[in-house]
Design a protein around this motif. Structure first.
Motif, PDB file in Angstrom:
ATOM      1  N   SER A 122       0.823  -1.193   0.000  1.00 24.63           N
ATOM      2  CA  SER A 122       0.000   0.000   0.000  1.00 24.63           C
ATOM      3  C   SER A 122       0.869   1.259   0.000  1.00 24.63           C
ATOM      4  N   ALA A 125       2.185   1.680  -3.415  1.00 26.12           N
ATOM      5  CA  ALA A 125       1.158   2.173  -4.333  1.00 26.12           C
ATOM      6  C   ALA A 125       1.020   3.689  -4.234  1.00 26.12           C
ATOM      7  N   LEU A 183      -4.422  -0.445  -3.455  1.00 29.25           N
ATOM      8  CA  LEU A 183      -3.691  -1.207  -4.479  1.00 29.25           C
ATOM      9  C   LEU A 183      -4.319  -1.072  -5.863  1.00 29.25           C
TER      10      LEU A 183
END
Lengths: 232, 99
Positions: A122, A125, A183
């Motif tokens: 995460s 991302a 994501l």
């Protein structure tokens, strides 16, 4: 991507940022402690199991098998089957372990859990260049909270309320919904993700297989579709 | 009593082997082509599968709370807000709504 910062800072960031997820896991830790008390485990056994196995759901299912009289072999097989997903999880972040000394691969692999793995993805991302030390810092926090919660659970077994009554059993699901959202990169993810969902639903709703097998099948089916597609 | 130590030892060995096997296997698979794309897509698909399993194992209360949590996640992009509102939603549904 920026040039990676220093390892200590990355370690500390992981250690701190995983706290909400660690608290979620800690609630399961209390529940595990309650179960461990029913299996007549003591604090030492709970501590050693938490440190060496360090995979909450598998610890719960294994000890639950013991409590229900299933025997040691069944308990080990049930717990290990639940942990097969960890093979896919460590394989999917191969770059993190790549080129590291063997002891670091061992340490990093052992400290990889659903939570710190997902948190690291995460963070990536969001465009941050986090890697091995972020994973290890977050894993260490997970371990500390897991040990504190499970040992507290077995020690104060009679005084702890049922997580379901408080709704805190939903912490894990809610956390992973937030992580799935982070994501999401582009519309290319849509068909593989729907495939994963449909495969899980087809397997789990008629009661063909239990949750851990459905998760593995769903994850592999979606990823395989994405991988075989041209220009994916 | 001995069963406990046996389970701890057995499960610890099995789990460590699984984690190491993944790290080793990942390193040996090709860096490009279909295998690389599969590994790249795996995390997102696994997380979707994980959420699907936990929602589908529950009932309408979990589905509604899951939808609320998803809406909060999409709008806020905040882990903490999604957890707090998700837990509040499931607590409210279980206590005040009958399905």
């Amino acid at each position: 991507m920026f040039k990676s910062g220093n390892n200590t800072q990355e370690f500390i960031n992981g250690f701190k940022e995983v706290v909400p997820l660690a608290i979620g896991a800690g609630i399961y830790g209390l529940a595990f402690g309650l179960l461990a008390a029913q299996a007549h485990m003591d604090e030492l056994q709970v501590g050693i199991m938490g440190t060496t196995v360090f995979a909450g759901a598998s610890q719960i299912i294994a000890v639950e098998r013991i409590v229900s009289g299933g025997g040691a072999l069944v308990a080990i097989i049930a717990g290990a089957a639940l942990n097969l997903r960890l093979l896919l999880i460590t394989a999917s972040i191969r770059d993190v372990y790549a080129g590291r000394p063997f002891w670091q691969v061992v340490l990093g692999a052992h400290l990889t859990t659903d939570e710190n793995w997902a948190l690291m993805l995460s963070a990536r991302a969001e465009g941050r260049s986090v890697g091995y030390w972020y994973l290890v810092g977050a894993g260490l926090m997970m371990l500390l909270v897991w040990l504190m919660a499970t040992i507290a659970g077995v020690t104060f077994a009679t005084a702890i309320p049922d997580p379901r009554a408080l709704g805190t059993d939903f912490a894990f699901t809610a956390a992973f919904i937030a992580i799935a959202r982070s994501l999401w990169t582009c519309h290319w993810d849509f068909i593989p993700w729907v495939t994963s969902f449909v495969v899980v639903a087809l397997l789990i709703l008629p009661g063909f297989v239990d949750g851990s097998w459905a998760m593995i099948a769903g994850g592999v089916a979606g990823a395989t579709l994405a991988g075989l597609r041209r220009n994916g | 009593m001995d069963d406990i130590w046996l389970v701890i030892l057995g499960l610890a060995a099995a789990t460590f082997s699984i984690r190491m096997a993944g790290a080793m296997l990942g390193a040996r698979l090709p860096q490009s082509g279909a295998w690389a794309r599969i590994l790249q897509s795996l995390p997102g698909c696994l997380i979707v599968a994980l959420v699907s399993v936990s929602l589908l194992s529950g009932g309408p209360n979990e589905w509604i709370a899951g939808a609320i949590a998803a809406a909060v996640a999409i709008l806020s992009r905040s882990l903490l807000a999604t957890m707090v509102i998700g837990i509040t939603a499931i607590w409210f549904l279980r206590h005040f709504v009958v399905f």
